[in-house]
Write an enzyme that holds these catalytic residues in place. Sequence first.
Site, mmCIF file in Angstrom:
data_model
loop_
_atom_site.group_PDB
_atom_site.id
_atom_site.type_symbol
_atom_site.label_atom_id
_atom_site.label_comp_id
_atom_site.label_asym_id
_atom_site.label_seq_id
_atom_site.Cartn_x
_atom_site.Cartn_y
_atom_site.Cartn_z
ATOM 1 N N HIS A 252 0.836 -1.201 0.000
ATOM 2 C CA HIS A 252 0.000 0.000 0.000
ATOM 3 C C HIS A 252 0.872 1.254 0.000
ATOM 4 C CE1 HIS A 252 -3.369 2.664 1.224
ATOM 5 N NE2 HIS A 252 -2.420 3.287 1.910
ATOM 6 N N GLU A 253 1.907 1.269 0.838
ATOM 7 C CA GLU A 253 2.762 2.450 0.923
ATOM 8 C C GLU A 253 3.614 2.609 -0.341
ATOM 9 O OE1 GLU A 253 2.072 4.507 3.090
ATOM 10 O OE2 GLU A 253 0.876 3.209 4.386
ATOM 11 N N HIS B 210 1.667 4.562 -2.876
ATOM 12 C CA HIS B 210 1.680 6.020 -2.772
ATOM 13 C C HIS B 210 2.854 6.602 -3.562
ATOM 14 C CE1 HIS B 210 -1.599 6.855 -0.099
ATOM 15 N NE2 HIS B 210 -1.142 6.090 0.875
ATOM 16 N N ASP C 28 -4.523 1.154 -2.150
ATOM 17 C CA ASP C 28 -5.051 -0.179 -1.827
ATOM 18 C C ASP C 28 -5.046 -1.066 -3.072
ATOM 19 O OD1 ASP C 28 -5.473 0.285 0.859
ATOM 20 O OD2 ASP C 28 -7.581 0.838 0.630
#
Length: 265
Positions: free
Chosen positions: A137-138, A141, A197
């Site tokens: 998820h990170e 980003h 996500d």
Amino acid sequence: MRLVIAAGIALFAFISYMMKSDINEITGENQIVALTEQQEIALGLQALPTIMSRHHGEHPDQMAQANVDRVGNRLLQNLNQSLQKAGRQNPYQFDFHLLNDDQVINAFALPGGQIFITAALYQQLESEGQLAGVLGHEIGHVLSRHGAQQMAKQELTQGLAGAAGVAGGDINSARMAQMVGSLVNMKYGRSDELESDRWGVKLLVMSGYDPYAMIGVMDILKRSAGAGRQPEIFSTHPDPGNRIERIKDYIQRTFPSGLPNDLEP
């Protein structure tokens, strides 16, 4: 006269914002971003000491840190292979940090590839797939350049460079200092979180993990919220209960015939 000057500054800010268009090397999408990829990397590294100080530095458990590195690099290796097949490349050099913070439940990323997870969250994870879901998820980003997009919006609304110039200081130094401050407390929008996500789901499957492990992470966060003080991760991420159904829906739409066999939990 003040109105004329104000209108001129507003027009300049808007034109400057629209001129920050760039093609994302990973997705091929046109985005409005405040930084080049190299500037993102440099800014993330500049903010690194502040993050470390806030969360008591790197965790002393070298085996746990090695585990975070191994899982994170597994995701990256499969990502880079997929990008290479598509004729694209990953411009970022990722680093994964297990923070020595057993009080704050959080995970976050800086532009350019610095990824963090606190010991408080790491210790509650129940499987390798859940760790992969947090890191994936990170990573999402960073790949989507959410930080650089947010900074472009901040520059439009706050006029950072103009404010620094009026104050009589060095514009570049003031701009960098303000960006570092913004990074430390950055909060992404709902659409950014949902996009990350989706990246998490894609990275997990291509790396051999069951994407439903991300649902387990959301359940852990919900339980943590019920235990008393709200986890810090809620200050930078939407409520996990609102994301679970979106994640399930994305998995089902992406894999209508079912997930691949032999995925790790």
